[in-house]
Scaffold this active site. Structure first.
Site, PDB file in Angstrom:
ATOM      1  N   ASP A   1       0.795  -1.213  -0.285  1.00  0.00           N
ATOM      2  CA  ASP A   1       0.187   0.169  -0.272  1.00  0.00           C
ATOM      3  C   ASP A   1       1.284   1.350  -0.680  1.00  0.00           C
ATOM      4  O   ASP A   1       2.109   1.335   1.041  1.00  0.00           O
ATOM      5  CB  ASP A   1      -1.363   0.119   1.658  1.00  0.00           C
ATOM      6  CG  ASP A   1      -2.006   1.335   1.690  1.00  0.00           C
ATOM      7  OD1 ASP A   1      -1.753   2.185   0.507  1.00  0.00           O
ATOM      8  OD2 ASP A   1      -2.807   1.575   2.201  1.00  0.00           O
TER       9      ASP A   1
ATOM     10  N   TYR B   1     -11.334  14.447  -5.521  1.00  0.00           N
ATOM     11  CA  TYR B   1     -10.189  14.313  -6.463  1.00  0.00           C
ATOM     12  C   TYR B   1      -9.530  14.740  -7.178  1.00  0.00           C
ATOM     13  O   TYR B   1      -7.796  15.001  -6.937  1.00  0.00           O
ATOM     14  CB  TYR B   1     -10.955  13.598  -7.123  1.00  0.00           C
ATOM     15  CG  TYR B   1     -10.078  12.763  -8.846  1.00  0.00           C
ATOM     16  CD1 TYR B   1      -8.844  11.613  -8.574  1.00  0.00           C
ATOM     17  CD2 TYR B   1      -9.875  13.024  -9.710  1.00  0.00           C
ATOM     18  CE1 TYR B   1      -8.533  11.262  -9.344  1.00  0.00           C
ATOM     19  CE2 TYR B   1      -9.178  12.998 -10.860  1.00  0.00           C
ATOM     20  CZ  TYR B   1      -8.225  11.931 -11.024  1.00  0.00           C
ATOM     21  OH  TYR B   1      -7.795  11.668 -11.949  1.00  0.00           O
TER      22      TYR B   1
ATOM     23  N   LYS C   1      -5.521  15.841  -6.927  1.00  0.00           N
ATOM     24  CA  LYS C   1      -5.229  15.707  -7.504  1.00  0.00           C
ATOM     25  C   LYS C   1      -3.583  17.535  -8.079  1.00  0.00           C
ATOM     26  O   LYS C   1      -2.737  17.531  -8.202  1.00  0.00           O
ATOM     27  CB  LYS C   1      -5.541  15.703  -9.044  1.00  0.00           C
ATOM     28  CG  LYS C   1      -5.557  14.778  -9.161  1.00  0.00           C
ATOM     29  CD  LYS C   1      -4.833  13.511  -9.379  1.00  0.00           C
ATOM     30  CE  LYS C   1      -5.427  12.037  -9.241  1.00  0.00           C
ATOM     31  NZ  LYS C   1      -3.885  11.271  -9.770  1.00  0.00           N
TER      32      LYS C   1
END
Length: 208
Positions: free
Chosen positions: A73, A171, A175
């Site tokens: 991970d 998201y 980003k």
């Protein structure tokens, strides 16, 4: 397999499918030795399987290249450390880190849960920081030992992170953070012979 990356050792995260898979295959075609990292999760980040990473590594080997599979991970401190150590253990060094792993949990802000926010930020943003952190320590150690390092980091931002995207607040924030992290890392790591850049790709993949 020979090419512009002949002899280079590359880690690609999220390399079991989609863009990451194509990164891994092309690096191998260009002569790199590849550590194929992928948790093998579902599109929403659930579940776990070593199958996707192993399949890509086996494909590279079948094509005449060199690859090992890794299922750690990247958003876990110890997992990211093991990933970098695997590259060094398998091939003696690390030259390139491609941070690509991620998934989506799209939701309008008024409906988004705390868990949906935290998980996307964790996998994308923390999942970029931790491999970068451990790789940077490896390169700094080599540089301070007198070696001339020529390392590369390629991070994965998105048009959503640069311009925003309705229904993707988690998201897009992650980003956007990756884009800024890239600028900071480029400034800090240049002294050790490391360049850090980001791409903002668009592709029709399982995630999109």
């Amino acid at each position: 397999m020979t090419g512009i990356c002949e002899g280079r050792v590359v880690i690609v995260t999220g390399a079991g499918r989609g863009i990451g898979r194509e990164h891994a295959l092309e690096f191998a075609r260009q002569g790199a030795k590849v550590v194929v990292n992928d948790l093998g999760t579902a599109r929403d980040g659930g579940g776990r399987s070593g199958g996707p990473a192993l399949a890509v590594a086996e494909k590279i080997e079948a094509l005449g290249g060199h690859a090992v599979a890794n299922c750690d991970d990247v958003a876990d401190w110890d997992g990211a450390a093991r990933l970098v150590k695997m590259a060094v253990s398998a091939y003696g060094r690390l030259d390139v880190l491609v941070n690509n792993a991620g998934f989506l949990r799209d939701r309008m802000l008024v409906s988004m849960t705390e868990h949906e926010w935290d998980e996307v930020i964790r996998v994308h943003l923390k999942g970029h920081f931790l491999p970068l952190r451990h790789a940077a320590a490896h390169w700094r150690e080599r540089s301070k030992a007198g070696e001339r390092v020529a390392a590369r980091v390629i991070n994965t931002s998105s048009g959503a992170g640069l311009l925003g995207s309705v229904g993707q607040g988690n998201y897009a924030a992650a980003k956007g953070g990756i884009a800024t992290l890239t600028q900071v890392a480029a400034a800090e790591l240049a002294r050790y012979g490391v360049t850090v850049n980001a791409v903002a790709p668009a592709a029709r993949t399982r995630m999109t």
